[in-house]
Design a protein around this motif. Structure first.
Motif, PDB file in Angstrom:
ATOM      1  N   ARG A 542       0.835  -1.211   0.000  1.00 37.83           N
ATOM      2  CA  ARG A 542       0.000   0.000   0.000  1.00 37.83           C
ATOM      3  C   ARG A 542       0.864   1.254   0.000  1.00 37.83           C
ATOM      4  O   ARG A 542       0.562   2.232  -0.703  1.00 37.83           O
ATOM      5  N   GLN A 543       1.931   1.226   0.767  1.00 43.28           N
ATOM      6  CA  GLN A 543       2.826   2.381   0.801  1.00 43.28           C
ATOM      7  C   GLN A 543       3.466   2.620  -0.565  1.00 43.28           C
ATOM      8  O   GLN A 543       3.589   3.758  -1.021  1.00 43.28           O
ATOM      9  N   SER A 544       3.850   1.537  -1.232  1.00 40.14           N
ATOM     10  CA  SER A 544       4.440   1.651  -2.563  1.00 40.14           C
ATOM     11  C   SER A 544       3.437   2.214  -3.562  1.00 40.14           C
ATOM     12  O   SER A 544       3.773   3.064  -4.398  1.00 40.14           O
ATOM     13  N   ILE A 545       2.182   1.758  -3.489  1.00 41.27           N
ATOM     14  CA  ILE A 545       1.145   2.251  -4.400  1.00 41.27           C
ATOM     15  C   ILE A 545       0.891   3.734  -4.169  1.00 41.27           C
ATOM     16  O   ILE A 545       0.788   4.521  -5.125  1.00 41.27           O
ATOM     17  N   GLU A 546       0.799   4.135  -2.927  1.00 41.88           N
ATOM     18  CA  GLU A 546       0.596   5.560  -2.634  1.00 41.88           C
ATOM     19  C   GLU A 546       1.745   6.399  -3.166  1.00 41.88           C
ATOM     20  O   GLU A 546       1.536   7.490  -3.721  1.00 41.88           O
ATOM     21  N   SER A 547       2.954   5.881  -3.027  1.00 39.55           N
ATOM     22  CA  SER A 547       4.128   6.609  -3.514  1.00 39.55           C
ATOM     23  C   SER A 547       4.100   6.741  -5.037  1.00 39.55           C
ATOM     24  O   SER A 547       4.387   7.813  -5.573  1.00 39.55           O
TER      25      SER A 547
END
Length: 954
Positions: A542-547
């Motif tokens: 999720r953090q990667s997608i948000e980034s």
């Protein structure tokens, strides 16, 4: 398109090709009527391969080119050969001069270096051919160098370069220099058979499918040095690897050799032939509207002279060399004008074998020329592997940008990652991944299931398994599997072996999720059945997608939203809506519920980034129609019907074991909530830092928030919040009482001791029982006494702390009693962490310590034995602060925007929470400001003070 094709393959049939392209694209065809009058029976074809690369950034559309292949007339093909005049040849990249042998050797060597750099090895597949049309097959060249070395024809300089590159050469003979090479009477660079190469005999290979749709292959290969045939069967059944599903099994059915008369005839004729590396038509690309590139392969009879056979009689070969220009056959060369008795004999023999059933190097054998040779063993080294099949891409939509694939992979709970690989070729300027799962389901698509390679399991880190399949890239995007049976594992007739492959380091993330990665085997990390471990991996995703989304421009955002809307959203949304439209929720797949919610979550991030972009000056560059269309797409991702779906499914069973469909939705929303507070509540459900009581409370509060705030629409928002507030406070009160009850039972002051183990498990933390590192915790030079762990500045893992506390308690007792210890546990080399630990309390002589966490600072983890003996008591205050209050307040205050009710009273507050739990507000605020106590394993424990030994001993 016409200009490209005219330049590369001549102009004579470009109209027909354009007509076929128009038919493929269903475009108006102004040439159709005129071209139809020139149609002749098809004898050659130009096939569109649907795995080429888009070459323009103007569109990321994927065109499904599943129509019949393009058909070119015979006259068109022959004219194409004539159209390759000198100007065309130069335009195709030839320099107009004959290269000398040394220069050509360097070209081959350079291609071999490129192959090693791209693939990491030198096992060149039989079919691999450099892009330079003047060069032949690379594997043939490598074999030729080895043979030249054995025969003393390879120069010292060339041999040295090959050895440095990694090619193993026979050092029995070696030419002293380039001038010592013997060339008279020998075959040149392009005319030797490829010894040991294994080639498929296509007309003897077949694939059928069983009642379950699983493929069964019958494969026949021909040995490159003896024309012997080897027969195999590849079938799909349950793998020998536990929990691996189906596997592919190779069965050796036996060998066949030529009859004596046929073998003698073949040997005689082959001696009169050489291999000519005919320059085939260069790979061509048709550029379709939108920038999609599609490979065009021209096939047919006698396209490359000699009926497309690489073996030329010596007389014809000599005549060929005299009429070739720059390694390309001159258009003035009429091969039929060469009178050769050997060639005529070969033609006669070929004519006696039915078309499509010819076998052998010269195509003069049929199956009737072979007899069984059942005593022949089969093995194939890395240089003589045979093809098992193609892994991908299989369809145009299998090719995706890295960003699009990462979104799909997340939506379908990371299953596509198991069936994908990255390639060197770029797509729309971005990194490209090949994904053979269906965009509508996330499961392997039906076309891929027809191919054997997807059933080949991998060895992972199991040292008892041996890989016998190699992966080869035929180009920048296509991957094929090759069987490689080593000599020590030679097969006899009837032997069966499971095909296994090693995917290497790039597959490690998939291994971890499935439970056999390095972290699972040696680091005590759970697979995706471990909820805590899965959450940590999902949080990282999720953090990667948000980034990634935060870096996208409006145009790139639109491309992503369009991909999701056209390829993924329709099937998921329709499946859910259709099931409830017909009132058959039992047919619902839980994966679709999770996927639909994740689309909703991604849509929220897209909307935030779009507003961020429109907050700048970018809005003025886009029309209001575009903006409205874009916003409508994003709005479609919102799951407004979730409350109705949640109400309808009730307790419907899911396709996930031991979980109902309703819980699938609640777990997904709970994950979103916990991700939102992951910096406050670290590693939820990790039993090393959360007690069972803490994990139960985390699950209860997140599900209550999910039910009242996301899955219910029966009441107003104020009424739902009021109900949620009461429910959360009731949970806090109930778990507070349960904590106190656990303490009284474990301390021996309660009467229900029969439930001792149950209450102990509620408060305990579980340790992987690693060996304690004595260098970090035990000896303090020069007297080598165990370090004191009380009031340490850093928090030690609970299991480690419990083990060390037992050692220190024993040492303190010895010191107080002035006893001579019989054995000091601290000097044991194999001290193991305690399996279960409970946080206990002890009095301190330094109540005003600056690092204190009043009042829960004076605590330490102790093992089960200490609790049972009564030498340690439960620290109830610590549990109330760190496992209860912090959980409830972090979730309630960060995941809900509380509104005052009609009585102007907020349903939830910290003060009301402290009241029901029974702790002081100031103490609670102090604990919240300090944050969650996250145990770690520091390199060195810093001591602030040591409590009186007597208090510990007691």
């Amino acid at each position: 398109t016409t200009n490209v094709l005219q330049r590369e393959i001549g102009s004579s049939y470009s109209k027909n090709l354009q007509r076929a392209l128009n038919d493929c694209l269903q475009c108006p065809d102004p040439l159709k009527d005129a071209a139809e009058t020139n149609r002749t029976p098809e004898t050659s074809k130009a096939t569109l391969e649907s795995n080429e690369s888009p070459t323009s950034k103007e569109s990321n559309a994927f065109i499904n080119c599943s129509e019949p292949p393009l058909v070119l007339d015979k006259d068109d093909v022959s004219t194409t050969q004539d159209a390759l005049n000198e100007n065309d040849v130069n335009e195709l990249g030839f320099d107009g001069r004959k290269r000398n042998k040394n220069e050509k050797w360097e070209m081959y060597y350079g291609e071999l270096v490129k192959f090693k750099n791209s693939n990491g090895h030198l096992q060149v597949p039989k079919e691999f051919k450099p892009k330079d049309a003047t060069l032949g097959f690379l594997q043939s060249w490598v074999h030729r160098q080895k043979r030249n070395q054995k025969e003393g024809k390879l120069s010292c300089n060339h041999a040295e370069k090959l050895i440095k590159l990694g090619i193993e050469l026979d050092n029995t003979k070696q030419a002293s220099n380039e001038n010592d090479l013997i060339t008279e009477g020998r075959l040149n660079e392009e005319n030797t058979r490829e010894p040991y190469a294994m080639n498929l005999v296509n007309n003897l290979c077949s694939t059928s499918f069983d009642e379950n749709g699983l493929p069964k292959q019958y494969v026949t290969i021909i040995c490159g040095d003896s024309e012997m045939l080897y027969d195999f069967q590849i079938d799909i059944r349950e793998s020998t690897i536990p929990n691996a599903g189906n596997g592919a099994f190779l069965t050796y059915l036996g060998a066949r050799k030529l009859k004596k008369q046929a073998a003698i005839r073949s040997e005689r004729l082959l001696k009169q032939h050489v291999i000519e590396g005919m320059a085939e038509t260069e790979p061509m690309t048709a550029i379709l509207p939108g920038g999609l590139g599609i490979g065009v392969t021209v096939t047919g009879q006698n396209l490359y002279r000699n009926d497309n056979n690489r073996y030329w009689s010596k007389i014809r070969s000599k005549f060929l060399s005299e009429h070739s220009q720059n390694d390309t056959v001159s258009s003035a060369f009429d091969e039929n004008s060469v009178h050769c008795g050997i060639h005529q004999e070969v033609l006669k023999l070929r004519s006696e074998v039915e078309d499509g059933k010819r076998i052998g190097f010269l195509g003069i054998h049929s199956e009737s020329d072979y007899v069984e040779a059942n005593d022949v063993l089969f093995w194939s080294g890395p240089e003589s592997m045979f093809e098992v099949g193609r892994y991908g891409p299989i369809r145009p939509e299998d090719r995706k940008t890295e960003l699009n694939f990462s979104m799909k992979n997340f939506i379908y709970d990371f299953e596509p990652a198991e069936w994908s690989y990255d390639v060197d070729e770029k797509i729309l300027g971005d990194c490209q991944l090949i994904d053979i799962t269906d965009d509508a389901t996330g499961e392997v698509h039906s076309e891929a299931k027809k191919h054997t390679p997807i059933y080949v399991n991998e060895i992972g880190h199991n040292t008892n398994l041996c890989a016998n399949v190699r992966i080869m890239h035929k180009n920048d995007r296509s991957v094929y599997y090759y069987a490689c049976i080593e000599k020590e594992n030679a097969m006899k007739k009837g032997d069966c072996v499971e095909l296994l492959v090693d995917y290497g380091k790039l597959y490690e993330n998939v291994r971890e999720r499935k439970g056999y990665g390095i972290a699972n085997l040696y680091g005590n990390v759970g697979d995706d059945s471990d909820r805590g471990a899965k959450l940590q991996r999902n949080f990282a995703a999720r953090q990667s997608i948000e980034s990634e989304i935060s870096k996208l421009s409006v145009v790139r955002l639109y491309y992503l939203a369009e991909f999701l809307m056209e390829r993924i959203f329709p099937e998921i949304n329709e499946s859910i809506e259709d099931i409830f439209r017909h009132h058959v929720p039992s047919q619902l797949k839980s994966r679709f519920l999770v996927a639909r919610r994740r689309l909703h979550w991604i849509g929220e991030r897209l909307e935030q980034q779009l507003e961020k972009c429109f907050g700048s000056l970018q809005r003025v560059y886009f029309s209001s129609k575009f903006i409205t269309s874009f916003q409508n797409i994003i709005h479609s991702f919102k799951w407004s019907s979730l409350p109705g779906v949640f109400s309808a499914i009730q307790d419907t069973a899911s396709d996930i074991p031991n979980i109902c469909a309703k819980d699938c939705i609640l777990n997904e929303i709970s994950e979103e909530l916990l991700y939102k507070v992951s910096n406050i509540i670290p590693k939820p459900f990790d039993t090393k830092i959360w007690s069972q009581l803490g994990n139960l409370l985390i699950e209860s509060v997140t599900k209550k928030i999910a039910i009242h705030m996301f899955c219910s629409s029966e009441m107003s928002i104020e009424e739902r919040q009021a109900k949620l507030g009461r429910s959360v406070l009731d949970d806090a009160k109930r778990y507070s009482k349960l904590t106190t009850r656990c303490s009284t039972v474990l301390d021996g002051t309660a009467t229900d001791g029969n439930f001792y183990d149950y209450f102990f498990d509620l408060l305990s933390f579980k340790s992987p029982q690693h060996k304690v590192n004595q260098k970090q915790f035990f000896y303090k030079r020069p007297n080598k006494k165990p370090r004191s762990i009380y009031d340490a500045k850093k928090i030690i893992n609970f299991g480690t702390a419990s083990a060390l506390a037992e050692v220190q308690a024993y040492q303190d007792a010895v010191d107080v009693g002035f006893l001579e210890p019989h054995a000091i546990p601290g000097v044991l080399k194999n001290l193991i962490e305690c399996e279960k630990s409970i946080v206990c309390k002890y009095p301190s002589s330094s109540p005003n310590s600056k690092i204190g966490r009043l009042p829960q600072f004076y605590w330490i983890a102790r093992g089960a034995e200490s609790i049972k003996k009564g030498t340690a008591i439960v620290n109830v205050e610590w549990y109330l602060m760190n496992q209860l209050l912090l959980v409830v307040h972090s979730l309630a205050s960060n995941c809900v925007e509380w509104k005052a009710s009609s009585q102007k009273m907020v349903p939830y507050s910290l003060e009301r929470l402290c009241e029901v739990v029974g702790v002081e507000v100031n103490a609670a605020k102090k604990a919240l400001s300090n944050g969650f106590i996250l145990p770690e394993c520091p390199e060195e424990v810093t001591i602030t003070h040591k409590p009186p030994s007597s208090s510990v001993a007691n």
